[in-house]
Design a protein around this motif. Sequence first.
Motif, short mmCIF file in Angstrom:
data_model
loop_
_atom_site.label_atom_id
_atom_site.label_comp_id
_atom_site.label_asym_id
_atom_site.label_seq_id
_atom_site.Cartn_x
_atom_site.Cartn_y
_atom_site.Cartn_z
N ILE A 110 0.84 -1.20 0.00
CA ILE A 110 0.00 0.00 0.00
C ILE A 110 0.87 1.24 0.00
CG2 ILE A 110 -0.21 0.09 2.54
CD1 ILE A 110 -3.19 0.91 2.05
N GLY A 111 0.35 2.28 -0.65
CA GLY A 111 1.03 3.57 -0.68
C GLY A 111 0.01 4.68 -0.76
N ALA A 112 0.50 5.92 -0.71
CA ALA A 112 -0.39 7.07 -0.64
C ALA A 112 -0.99 7.46 -1.98
CB ALA A 112 0.37 8.27 -0.06
N VAL A 160 2.14 -6.35 5.71
CA VAL A 160 1.86 -5.04 5.13
C VAL A 160 3.17 -4.47 4.60
CG1 VAL A 160 1.11 -2.67 5.59
CG2 VAL A 160 -0.15 -4.60 6.58
N LEU A 161 3.19 -4.19 3.31
CA LEU A 161 4.32 -3.54 2.66
C LEU A 161 3.93 -2.11 2.37
CD1 LEU A 161 6.42 -4.84 -0.35
CD2 LEU A 161 5.37 -2.58 -0.42
N ILE A 162 4.71 -1.16 2.85
CA ILE A 162 4.48 0.25 2.54
C ILE A 162 5.58 0.72 1.61
CG2 ILE A 162 4.34 2.60 3.46
CD1 ILE A 162 3.14 1.47 6.00
N GLY A 163 5.17 1.30 0.48
CA GLY A 163 6.12 1.81 -0.49
C GLY A 163 6.27 3.31 -0.38
N GLY A 164 7.51 3.79 -0.46
CA GLY A 164 7.77 5.22 -0.45
C GLY A 164 8.98 5.56 0.38
N GLY A 165 9.56 6.72 0.11
CA GLY A 165 10.79 7.09 0.78
C GLY A 165 10.73 8.41 1.52
N LYS A 169 7.36 11.59 7.00
CA LYS A 169 6.03 11.03 7.20
C LYS A 169 5.95 9.56 6.79
CE LYS A 169 3.70 15.49 6.70
NZ LYS A 169 2.69 16.28 5.93
N THR A 170 6.35 9.26 5.54
CA THR A 170 6.18 7.89 5.05
C THR A 170 6.99 6.90 5.88
OG1 THR A 170 5.79 8.69 2.80
CG2 THR A 170 6.35 6.37 3.06
N LEU A 171 8.25 7.20 6.13
CA LEU A 171 9.07 6.25 6.88
C LEU A 171 8.61 6.13 8.33
CD1 LEU A 171 12.64 6.92 5.44
CD2 LEU A 171 11.05 5.07 4.88
N ARG A 172 7.97 7.16 8.87
CA ARG A 172 7.40 7.02 10.20
C ARG A 172 6.20 6.09 10.18
NH1 ARG A 172 8.54 9.41 14.87
NH2 ARG A 172 6.95 9.46 16.51
N LEU A 173 5.38 6.16 9.11
CA LEU A 173 4.28 5.20 8.98
C LEU A 173 4.82 3.78 8.84
CD1 LEU A 173 1.86 7.11 6.56
CD2 LEU A 173 1.58 6.74 9.02
N VAL A 174 5.92 3.62 8.11
CA VAL A 174 6.55 2.31 7.99
C VAL A 174 6.94 1.80 9.38
CG1 VAL A 174 8.57 1.08 7.11
CG2 VAL A 174 7.37 2.71 5.64
N ALA A 175 7.56 2.64 10.17
CA ALA A 175 8.01 2.23 11.50
C ALA A 175 6.84 1.78 12.36
CB ALA A 175 8.76 3.38 12.17
N ARG A 176 5.69 2.40 12.20
CA ARG A 176 4.53 2.08 13.03
C ARG A 176 3.76 0.86 12.52
NH1 ARG A 176 3.00 5.50 16.91
NH2 ARG A 176 3.78 7.66 16.92
N HIS A 177 3.67 0.70 11.20
CA HIS A 177 2.67 -0.23 10.66
C HIS A 177 3.21 -1.32 9.74
CE1 HIS A 177 -0.64 2.26 12.18
NE2 HIS A 177 0.00 3.32 11.71
N HIS A 182 9.41 -0.77 1.14
CA HIS A 182 9.91 -0.82 -0.23
C HIS A 182 10.32 0.57 -0.68
CE1 HIS A 182 10.41 -2.34 -4.31
NE2 HIS A 182 9.89 -1.19 -4.71
N GLY A 183 11.55 0.67 -1.19
CA GLY A 183 12.05 1.93 -1.69
C GLY A 183 12.78 1.76 -3.01
N PHE A 184 13.34 2.85 -3.48
CA PHE A 184 14.10 2.86 -4.73
C PHE A 184 15.40 3.62 -4.50
CE2 PHE A 184 9.64 2.55 -5.84
CZ PHE A 184 9.63 1.56 -6.81
N GLY A 185 16.35 3.40 -5.38
CA GLY A 185 17.59 4.16 -5.30
C GLY A 185 18.81 3.27 -5.17
N ASP A 186 19.97 3.91 -5.31
CA ASP A 186 21.23 3.18 -5.21
C ASP A 186 21.59 2.96 -3.75
OD1 ASP A 186 22.17 5.64 -4.29
OD2 ASP A 186 23.20 6.14 -6.17
N ALA A 187 22.77 2.38 -3.53
CA ALA A 187 23.17 2.02 -2.17
C ALA A 187 23.30 3.26 -1.28
CB ALA A 187 24.49 1.25 -2.21
N GLU A 188 23.76 4.37 -1.83
CA GLU A 188 23.89 5.58 -1.03
C GLU A 188 22.53 6.09 -0.56
OE1 GLU A 188 25.72 10.13 -1.37
OE2 GLU A 188 26.00 8.70 -3.01
N VAL A 189 21.56 6.11 -1.48
CA VAL A 189 20.21 6.54 -1.11
C VAL A 189 19.60 5.57 -0.11
CG1 VAL A 189 17.86 6.89 -1.98
CG2 VAL A 189 19.83 7.76 -3.27
N ALA A 190 19.74 4.28 -0.38
CA ALA A 190 19.17 3.26 0.51
C ALA A 190 19.75 3.36 1.91
CB ALA A 190 19.39 1.87 -0.07
#
Length: 262
Positions: A110-112, A160-165, A169-177, A182-190
């Motif tokens: 799920i995502g926004a 529950v998989l939450i997509g977004g980076g 806000k999004t990563l706080r929702l990930v931490a809670r739920h 799921h994210g995107f980007g290279d190793a530095e971004v990840a």
Amino acid sequence: MTTTTERPIRIGLQIQPQHADYDAIRRAAAQAEDLGVDILFNWDHFYPLSGDPDGKHFECWTMLGAWAEATSRVEIGALVSCNSYRNPELLADMARTVDHISDGRLILGIGAGWFQKDYDEYGYEFGTPGSRLAALGEALPRIEKRFAELNPAPMRKIPVLIGGGGEKKTLRLVARHADIWHGFGDAEVAARKIEILDRHCADVGRDPAEIERSVGVSGSPSDSGDQLADLGITLFTVSADGPDYDLSELRQWLTWRDSRNG
């Protein structure tokens, strides 16, 4: 930063449901399962995201119900379902139903939401990124509550998989739920996103090791696979587009998975 994990490496395939007849989509799903993929994803849009903007396209959740019957081993899910398109209680019931049809193999991605054409053409209010994220934050507890009330109950705790980076806000929702991020980007971004996610987990009192880390990848695993895995990412998803669904890239990542898992 979370850098170690006991989770095995897993490979997902996103079969993009665009520019193809359903027969080709079904064949790609069957072939991927035979090759040994761990998860089959589609996406939740109403129009193609690339190529002819009015080309062939199929709906997400109807397809997941069909995949639940057509497959026997792989997990299935959307990468990701748009929170805006369905009432949270309805989405929970749909997910529970597909969970049962698949004998407990559904992942609720799920995502926004972000693709304005979907909203405009199907009569949903597009709003703003902030309003869509707020709606997602409201929906997640409602989905959890509905799961607990449904009869029969889901066959397992539906992951529950939450997509977004989004870092605030999004990563706080990930931490809670979330069970999977799921994210995107290279190793530095990840690495940056993982560090921020770990901090959010500390803030809400959650063990970050409970959350599987997932990333979309392309190209050869020799270019990025080991670097991302060393950050604690264990789910790697490649994509295949219609009309032909070339799975050669998937084969490379499956070989790499097997070499990493031993």
